[in-house]
Design a protein around this motif. Structure first.
Motif, PDB file in Angstrom:
ATOM      1  N   ALA A  59       0.832  -1.209   0.000  1.00 24.09           N
ATOM      2  CA  ALA A  59       0.000   0.000   0.000  1.00 24.09           C
ATOM      3  C   ALA A  59       0.862   1.253   0.000  1.00 24.09           C
ATOM      4  O   ALA A  59       0.551   2.240  -0.685  1.00 24.09           O
ATOM      5  CB  ALA A  59      -0.937  -0.008   1.205  1.00 24.09           C
ATOM      6  N   GLN A  60       1.965   1.230   0.757  1.00 24.18           N
ATOM      7  CA  GLN A  60       2.884   2.369   0.761  1.00 24.18           C
ATOM      8  C   GLN A  60       3.512   2.559  -0.620  1.00 24.18           C
ATOM      9  O   GLN A  60       3.601   3.682  -1.123  1.00 24.18           O
ATOM     10  CB  GLN A  60       3.988   2.152   1.800  1.00 24.18           C
ATOM     11  CG  GLN A  60       3.524   2.199   3.241  1.00 24.18           C
ATOM     12  CD  GLN A  60       4.664   1.941   4.211  1.00 24.18           C
ATOM     13  OE1 GLN A  60       5.549   2.786   4.389  1.00 24.18           O
ATOM     14  NE2 GLN A  60       4.670   0.769   4.842  1.00 24.18           N
ATOM     15  N   TRP A  61       3.956   1.444  -1.211  1.00 27.02           N
ATOM     16  CA  TRP A  61       4.611   1.532  -2.520  1.00 27.02           C
ATOM     17  C   TRP A  61       3.653   2.037  -3.602  1.00 27.02           C
ATOM     18  O   TRP A  61       4.004   2.918  -4.395  1.00 27.02           O
ATOM     19  CB  TRP A  61       5.158   0.152  -2.923  1.00 27.02           C
ATOM     20  CG  TRP A  61       5.583   0.107  -4.355  1.00 27.02           C
ATOM     21  CD1 TRP A  61       6.694   0.678  -4.911  1.00 27.02           C
ATOM     22  CD2 TRP A  61       4.864  -0.512  -5.431  1.00 27.02           C
ATOM     23  NE1 TRP A  61       6.713   0.454  -6.265  1.00 27.02           N
ATOM     24  CE2 TRP A  61       5.605  -0.280  -6.614  1.00 27.02           C
ATOM     25  CE3 TRP A  61       3.673  -1.242  -5.513  1.00 27.02           C
ATOM     26  CZ2 TRP A  61       5.182  -0.751  -7.861  1.00 27.02           C
ATOM     27  CZ3 TRP A  61       3.258  -1.717  -6.746  1.00 27.02           C
ATOM     28  CH2 TRP A  61       4.014  -1.464  -7.903  1.00 27.02           C
ATOM     29  N   ALA A  62       2.441   1.497  -3.626  1.00 26.70           N
ATOM     30  CA  ALA A  62       1.483   1.838  -4.683  1.00 26.70           C
ATOM     31  C   ALA A  62       0.656   3.074  -4.362  1.00 26.70           C
ATOM     32  O   ALA A  62      -0.151   3.509  -5.188  1.00 26.70           O
ATOM     33  CB  ALA A  62       0.555   0.653  -4.942  1.00 26.70           C
ATOM     34  N   ASN A  63       0.840   3.625  -3.143  1.00 27.81           N
ATOM     35  CA  ASN A  63       0.094   4.808  -2.725  1.00 27.81           C
ATOM     36  C   ASN A  63      -1.413   4.554  -2.773  1.00 27.81           C
ATOM     37  O   ASN A  63      -2.174   5.310  -3.374  1.00 27.81           O
ATOM     38  CB  ASN A  63       0.462   6.019  -3.591  1.00 27.81           C
ATOM     39  CG  ASN A  63      -0.035   7.318  -2.982  1.00 27.81           C
ATOM     40  OD1 ASN A  63      -0.172   7.433  -1.760  1.00 27.81           O
ATOM     41  ND2 ASN A  63      -0.314   8.302  -3.825  1.00 27.81           N
ATOM     42  N   VAL A  64      -1.827   3.460  -2.122  1.00 30.47           N
ATOM     43  CA  VAL A  64      -3.252   3.130  -2.035  1.00 30.47           C
ATOM     44  C   VAL A  64      -3.640   2.987  -0.568  1.00 30.47           C
ATOM     45  O   VAL A  64      -2.780   2.867   0.312  1.00 30.47           O
ATOM     46  CB  VAL A  64      -3.588   1.828  -2.803  1.00 30.47           C
ATOM     47  CG1 VAL A  64      -3.237   1.977  -4.280  1.00 30.47           C
ATOM     48  CG2 VAL A  64      -2.877   0.624  -2.203  1.00 30.47           C
ATOM     49  N   ASN A  65      -4.931   2.980  -0.310  1.00 29.46           N
ATOM     50  CA  ASN A  65      -5.439   2.850   1.055  1.00 29.46           C
ATOM     51  C   ASN A  65      -5.212   1.423   1.550  1.00 29.46           C
ATOM     52  O   ASN A  65      -5.741   0.474   0.976  1.00 29.46           O
ATOM     53  CB  ASN A  65      -6.935   3.174   1.069  1.00 29.46           C
ATOM     54  CG  ASN A  65      -7.511   3.200   2.470  1.00 29.46           C
ATOM     55  OD1 ASN A  65      -7.203   2.349   3.297  1.00 29.46           O
ATOM     56  ND2 ASN A  65      -8.381   4.164   2.730  1.00 29.46           N
ATOM     57  N   PRO A  66      -4.424   1.227   2.606  1.00 29.27           N
ATOM     58  CA  PRO A  66      -4.123  -0.134   3.070  1.00 29.27           C
ATOM     59  C   PRO A  66      -5.353  -0.887   3.566  1.00 29.27           C
ATOM     60  O   PRO A  66      -5.431  -2.113   3.431  1.00 29.27           O
ATOM     61  CB  PRO A  66      -3.105   0.077   4.191  1.00 29.27           C
ATOM     62  CG  PRO A  66      -3.342   1.472   4.660  1.00 29.27           C
ATOM     63  CD  PRO A  66      -3.752   2.240   3.434  1.00 29.27           C
ATOM     64  N   TYR A  67      -6.319  -0.160   4.147  1.00 29.62           N
ATOM     65  CA  TYR A  67      -7.530  -0.825   4.635  1.00 29.62           C
ATOM     66  C   TYR A  67      -8.398  -1.303   3.475  1.00 29.62           C
ATOM     67  O   TYR A  67      -9.040  -2.361   3.562  1.00 29.62           O
ATOM     68  CB  TYR A  67      -8.319   0.117   5.552  1.00 29.62           C
ATOM     69  CG  TYR A  67      -7.546   0.521   6.777  1.00 29.62           C
ATOM     70  CD1 TYR A  67      -7.362  -0.366   7.837  1.00 29.62           C
ATOM     71  CD2 TYR A  67      -6.970   1.785   6.870  1.00 29.62           C
ATOM     72  CE1 TYR A  67      -6.636  -0.006   8.964  1.00 29.62           C
ATOM     73  CE2 TYR A  67      -6.239   2.157   7.993  1.00 29.62           C
ATOM     74  CZ  TYR A  67      -6.075   1.257   9.029  1.00 29.62           C
ATOM     75  OH  TYR A  67      -5.348   1.616  10.133  1.00 29.62           O
ATOM     76  N   GLU A  68      -8.414  -0.539   2.384  1.00 31.52           N
ATOM     77  CA  GLU A  68      -9.127  -0.972   1.185  1.00 31.52           C
ATOM     78  C   GLU A  68      -8.458  -2.203   0.581  1.00 31.52           C
ATOM     79  O   GLU A  68      -9.113  -3.147   0.149  1.00 31.52           O
ATOM     80  CB  GLU A  68      -9.159   0.163   0.150  1.00 31.52           C
ATOM     81  CG  GLU A  68     -10.337   1.092   0.266  1.00 31.52           C
ATOM     82  CD  GLU A  68     -11.642   0.380  -0.049  1.00 31.52           C
ATOM     83  OE1 GLU A  68     -11.863   0.005  -1.215  1.00 31.52           O
ATOM     84  OE2 GLU A  68     -12.430   0.180   0.885  1.00 31.52           O
ATOM     85  N   LEU A  69      -7.134  -2.183   0.563  1.00 29.76           N
ATOM     86  CA  LEU A  69      -6.393  -3.320   0.024  1.00 29.76           C
ATOM     87  C   LEU A  69      -6.629  -4.556   0.888  1.00 29.76           C
ATOM     88  O   LEU A  69      -6.799  -5.662   0.365  1.00 29.76           O
ATOM     89  CB  LEU A  69      -4.900  -2.988  -0.050  1.00 29.76           C
ATOM     90  CG  LEU A  69      -3.999  -4.039  -0.695  1.00 29.76           C
ATOM     91  CD1 LEU A  69      -4.476  -4.399  -2.099  1.00 29.76           C
ATOM     92  CD2 LEU A  69      -2.556  -3.550  -0.736  1.00 29.76           C
ATOM     93  N   LEU A  70      -6.665  -4.380   2.194  1.00 32.57           N
ATOM     94  CA  LEU A  70      -6.961  -5.502   3.084  1.00 32.57           C
ATOM     95  C   LEU A  70      -8.355  -6.053   2.815  1.00 32.57           C
ATOM     96  O   LEU A  70      -8.558  -7.277   2.763  1.00 32.57           O
ATOM     97  CB  LEU A  70      -6.856  -5.051   4.545  1.00 32.57           C
ATOM     98  CG  LEU A  70      -7.144  -6.133   5.592  1.00 32.57           C
ATOM     99  CD1 LEU A  70      -6.014  -7.162   5.634  1.00 32.57           C
ATOM    100  CD2 LEU A  70      -7.357  -5.515   6.977  1.00 32.57           C
ATOM    101  N   ALA A 116      -2.956  -1.241  11.049  1.00 32.99           N
ATOM    102  CA  ALA A 116      -2.619  -0.067  11.863  1.00 32.99           C
ATOM    103  C   ALA A 116      -1.313  -0.297  12.621  1.00 32.99           C
ATOM    104  O   ALA A 116      -0.481   0.604  12.749  1.00 32.99           O
ATOM    105  CB  ALA A 116      -3.755   0.227  12.843  1.00 32.99           C
ATOM    106  N   SER A 117      -1.122  -1.519  13.125  1.00 33.63           N
ATOM    107  CA  SER A 117       0.096  -1.849  13.869  1.00 33.63           C
ATOM    108  C   SER A 117       1.332  -1.795  12.982  1.00 33.63           C
ATOM    109  O   SER A 117       2.435  -1.477  13.454  1.00 33.63           O
ATOM    110  CB  SER A 117      -0.029  -3.247  14.480  1.00 33.63           C
ATOM    111  OG  SER A 117      -1.121  -3.331  15.367  1.00 33.63           O
ATOM    112  N   ALA A 118       1.156  -2.103  11.703  1.00 36.27           N
ATOM    113  CA  ALA A 118       2.286  -2.218  10.781  1.00 36.27           C
ATOM    114  C   ALA A 118       3.106  -0.935  10.694  1.00 36.27           C
ATOM    115  O   ALA A 118       4.328  -0.988  10.528  1.00 36.27           O
ATOM    116  CB  ALA A 118       1.795  -2.621   9.396  1.00 36.27           C
TER     117      ALA A 118
END
Length: 310
Positions: free
Chosen positions: A124-135, A147-149
């Protein structure tokens, strides 16, 4: 080359009920996963994943359709392809020819410390996307591990269960909390030797859980989460952990882990999905005695609180 890193996790309080809005206390770990991405020559996407013992798996994909060209583990390669397709769904321009990805885990992937969540957070950081959406598009779950990550210490985590329409996926509440117990030298993490499938456990819980019936338990676990950082003694902490175990045991219809170790002098608490992964031990026993006790039970992966918790 670009490089990203994320922390593994433990969920100290709120397992299962965090999905229904309970306040949970999560512990980011010193162990985690890194992701390195660099541009190289060629018309394919190469992925090499490493664990502490060496190469875990590798796969070559077509960057346009993210189809597998070659791999050394079809099941892992297929799951990775699904994740990368979800990344592309959120960011259609993320992938191009000549990309080389390399991931490195600090821990055994069977331990359940977050090999999946750290991967999602890094991508998500690399692709600049929402990590919660990706999850949501991949593994599902409450998102506390996401969130812990990227947290720098213990956090409170809570899913918003009541939000105005038309918000479909509200942003969770994440708040840093000071939790550095004075009795940390008496807290230990023991691996039970069996990796649990969090997605299967979540599915089973959600299928049978009635939100109305759980409301009192949600409130009780939230109160425990608020009380834990205020504990001044090991005994006080142990009582809260025992209370928490009784609540979750009733909610999911399983026996507390303490039943498996009736002669252990202290309090044992499950962490995350019950039945596998790690448990927490709170005891006056010295570290060598804790190690000897669990070694006799066939459990040899043991960490002190300060060894793991960020």
């Amino acid at each position: 080359m670009s490089r990203y890193s994320s922390h593994g996790k433990f969920l100290l309080t709120g397992e299962y009920l965090v999905l229904k809005g309970a306040l949970a206390l999560a512990l980011p770990l010193k162990y985690g996963q890194t992701l390195s991405v660099e541009t190289c020559h060629g018309a394919s996407l190469q992925w090499n994943a490493y664990q502490p013992d060496g190469l875990w798996f590798s796969v070559t994909l077509n960057p346009e359709k993210l189809e597998i060209i070659d791999c050394n583990d079809p099941s892992k390669a297929e799951k990775l392809a699904q994740i990368l397709k979800a990344v592309k769904q959120l960011n259609p321009t993320a992938f191009k020819n000549g990309l080389h990805f390399e991931t490195r885990l600090d821990f055994d992937p069977n331990w359940g410390l977050g090999s999946s969540s750290t991967l999602i957070a890094n991508l998500a950081q690399w692709a600049n996307v929402n990590p919660y959406e990706l999850l949501r598009l991949t593994f599902g779950g409450s998102g506390y591990d996401i969130a812990s990550a990227t947290a720098e210490g213990p956090i409170y985590y809570q899913v918003k269960t009541e939000v105005p329409e038309p918000v479909e996926e509200p942003t969770p509440i994440v708040r840093p909390i000071d939790f550095h117990p004075s009795f940390a030298d008496h807290l230990f993490f023991i691996y039970q030797g069996k990796k649990q499938s969090s997605s299967k456990e979540i599915k089973a819980f959600l299928e049978k859980a009635n939100p109305i019936d759980l409301q009192k338990d949600i409130e009780a676990v939230s109160e425990i989460s608020r009380a834990v950082p205020k504990c001044e003694s090991l005994d006080e902490f142990g009582l809260l952990m025992q209370c928490h175990e009784r609540i979750i045991a009733r909610c999911i219809g399983q026996e507390p882990v303490q039943k498996r170790f009736p002669n252990f002098e202290g309090v044992l608490k499950s962490l995350g999905a019950w039945g596998g992964d790690f448990i927490l031990a709170a005891t006056e026993w010295p570290k060598n005695q804790v190690r000897e006790y669990f070694k006799e039970k066939g459990l040899e992966v043991i960490f002190g609180f300060k060894e793991l918790v960020l």
